[in-house]
Design an enzyme around this catalytic site. Structure first.
Site, mmCIF file in Angstrom:
data_model
loop_
_atom_site.group_PDB
_atom_site.id
_atom_site.type_symbol
_atom_site.label_atom_id
_atom_site.label_comp_id
_atom_site.label_asym_id
_atom_site.label_seq_id
_atom_site.Cartn_x
_atom_site.Cartn_y
_atom_site.Cartn_z
ATOM 1 N N LYS A 1 0.826 -1.120 -0.025
ATOM 2 C CA LYS A 1 -0.075 0.085 0.040
ATOM 3 C C LYS A 1 0.934 1.296 0.105
ATOM 4 O O LYS A 1 1.854 1.394 0.714
ATOM 5 C CB LYS A 1 -0.851 -0.055 1.144
ATOM 6 C CG LYS A 1 -1.729 1.501 1.529
ATOM 7 C CD LYS A 1 -2.649 1.195 2.735
ATOM 8 C CE LYS A 1 -3.328 2.660 2.809
ATOM 9 N NZ LYS A 1 -4.131 3.006 3.660
ATOM 10 N N GLU B 1 -9.390 12.393 11.840
ATOM 11 C CA GLU B 1 -8.541 11.130 12.259
ATOM 12 C C GLU B 1 -7.537 11.285 13.464
ATOM 13 O O GLU B 1 -6.626 12.398 13.564
ATOM 14 C CB GLU B 1 -7.412 10.651 11.150
ATOM 15 C CG GLU B 1 -6.821 9.275 11.381
ATOM 16 C CD GLU B 1 -6.377 8.677 10.524
ATOM 17 O OE1 GLU B 1 -6.553 8.815 9.236
ATOM 18 O OE2 GLU B 1 -5.588 7.546 10.549
HETATM 19 C C1 LIG Z 1 -4.503 11.130 3.134
HETATM 20 C C2 LIG Z 1 -5.905 11.201 3.232
HETATM 21 O O1 LIG Z 1 -6.606 10.299 4.027
HETATM 22 C C3 LIG Z 1 -6.302 9.172 4.545
HETATM 23 C C4 LIG Z 1 -7.125 9.199 5.873
HETATM 24 C C5 LIG Z 1 -8.335 8.504 5.753
HETATM 25 C C6 LIG Z 1 -8.803 7.760 4.746
HETATM 26 C C7 LIG Z 1 -7.789 7.477 3.769
HETATM 27 C C8 LIG Z 1 -8.079 6.705 2.582
HETATM 28 O O2 LIG Z 1 -9.126 6.275 2.533
HETATM 29 O O3 LIG Z 1 -7.452 6.646 1.446
HETATM 30 C C9 LIG Z 1 -6.335 8.148 3.740
HETATM 31 O O4 LIG Z 1 -5.629 7.025 4.102
HETATM 32 C C10 LIG Z 1 -6.443 12.597 3.463
HETATM 33 O O5 LIG Z 1 -7.485 12.761 3.720
HETATM 34 O O6 LIG Z 1 -5.827 13.565 2.678
#
Ligand SMILES: C=C(O[C@H]1C=CC=C(C(=O)O)[C@@H]1O)C(=O)O
Length: 413
Positions: free
Chosen positions: A152, A206
């Site tokens: 990932k 988050e």
């Molecule tokens: C990198 C970001 O989100 C992260 C946090 C929540 C969900 C995410 C996703 O589903 O890709 C990302 O990992 C952003 O909001 O810029």
């Protein structure tokens, strides 16, 4: 700051009170549990090696706690890359600090007067990379995943606007629209001695790590889909996310890494077997609340937060090759985006959010950021649209939400 607010931890202050007293140049951080407003900089923590940050901060807080002079609280923001970034870790003790209750419904009623921005942009926004460049980056990530370089990575975009931003109004609007989030504004004047006045501002969904006594909590998010204005379609998307094999895999990589990093600090650790849905006004996310009982009260919130950072929610898995891919591919410096923002007190308690749904606002311009996790099965166009939806948290609070409706925004080449 008025007297009612500035004597340390006055619990009767509400988050809405503090937001109304916020002025550009201050630092604000609010969670559902607590809000903080800091004015003035008493002392900035001297630069040190990334591996020394937590220990130096703990020693510094202990010393300040011994002096017995409130407030022995450190606030700040740390970049995605703790070294090798143009942004430096910034931790400081404020001169004056007011503490209030967590964000509540009174915040939703805040409706700051006037424009949040000079909504007319004088020049077209600058996108890095272009929409096509972003899709190409996702394709390269998918090729690297096929080659098993990593499972990932997280690829992001930035959007720079020329606009005069009214920061206090923007902060109120962000807080009012994101009641369950972590709203913050950190003035960077003392962090960067280049004479420019900038503020890192946002409403992150988050929680990287909170510590209250022995209670440790992290709430990683990964696996997302944009909300729909149509309630039936919105529900369909949420249900689809909960069943999506690709998103559940993307999520599990994050939860496993967070649990592994927390475990050495905990007597007990509770990791729910399946994620839950978390909604923001623009996004559905998969989230898992990981809870632990801290083994040693000498461990600060900042120490555990730094042990987690960067999680695969912002970097990838395994972290080292994913971070290298980001540095080689993304095409811009993330600076404080995808870093951590929050506070830690002399007891070690504190709250650190991931610096997401945010912008770095300077005089006459702002750079917004958003990223998306890429795993096997990711589709370049859907990842692009996910980042657009994430950018809308800031754009909507700036009255600029229509800007991304088509991808006609002139992009940087
Ligand atoms: C990198 C970001 O989100 C992260 C946090 C929540 C969900 C995410 C996703 O589903 O890709 C990302 O990992 C952003 O909001 O810029």
């Amino acid at each position: 700051m008025n007297d009612r607010l500035h004597h340390g931890f006055l619990k009767q202050a509400s988050a809405a009170d503090l937001l109304q007293h916020y002025q550009a140049g201050a630092t604000f951080f609010a969670s559902p549990r607590r809000s903080l407003l800091a004015h003035g900089v008493k002392v900035v923590m001297p630069p040190c090696e990334p591996g020394q940050i937590a220990a130096n901060a703990a020693a510094w807080l202990k010393e300040a706690g011994r002096e017995g002079l409130p407030p022995a609280v450190l606030m700040g923001v740390l970049p995605f890359r703790l070294d090798g970034s143009s942004a430096s870790p910034y931790l400081y003790m404020p001169q004056q600090l007011a503490s209030g209750a967590g964000v509540d419904s009174a915040v939703a009623a805040l409706n700051p007067a006037g424009q949040t921005t000079g909504a007319q942009l004088s020049t077209p926004p600058l996108m890095q990379p272009t929409p096509e460049g972003y899709r190409d980056n996702v394709r390269s990530a998918l090729a690297a995943i096929r080659d098993t370089r990593f499972a990932k990575t997280v690829l992001s975009r930035s959007l720079t606007l020329d606009a005069q931003i009214d920061i206090p109004a923007l902060l109120q609007r962000l807080a009012a629209r994101n009641l369950r989030g972590y709203t913050f504004a950190v003035d960077l004047a003392e962090a960067e001695k280049d004479g420019a006045h900038r503020t890192m501002i946002g409403a992150s969904p988050e929680l990287l790590l909170a510590r209250y006594g022995r209670e440790l909590v992290s709430h990683p998010l990964a696996g997302s889909i944009p909300r729909s204005a149509d309630p039936v379609e919105d529900r369909r998307r949420a249900d689809g996310l909960l069943q999506s094999v690709k998103d559940l895999h993307e999520h599990a990589l994050v939860v496993d890494a967070v649990a592994a990093a927390m475990r050495p600090y905990c007597k007990n650790l509770k990791v729910p077997a399946t994620p839950s849905l978390l909604a923001t006004p623009t996004m559905w996310h998969l989230g898992t609340e990981v809870r632990g009982e801290l083994a040693d009260l000498a461990t600060t919130s900042l120490e555990v937060a730094l042990a987690l950072h960067p999680t695969p929610a912002v970097c990838g898995h395994p972290a080292a090759p994913a971070a290298k891919f980001i540095a080689d591919t993304e095409g811009f410096d993330r600076r404080y985006f995808a870093g951590l923002v929050g506070w830690c007190d002399s007891q070690g308690d504190g709250e650190w959010a991931v610096t997401l749904r945010c912008a770095e606002v300077g005089s006459g311009s702002a750079t917004l950021y958003a990223g998306a996790g890429i795993v096997a099965g990711s589709e370049p166009q859907l990842e692009l649209l996910e980042t657009s939806a994430k950018l809308r948290t800031m754009l909507a609070a700036m009255n600029l939400e229509l800007m991304l409706e088509d991808e006609q925004v002139k992009a940087a080449s």
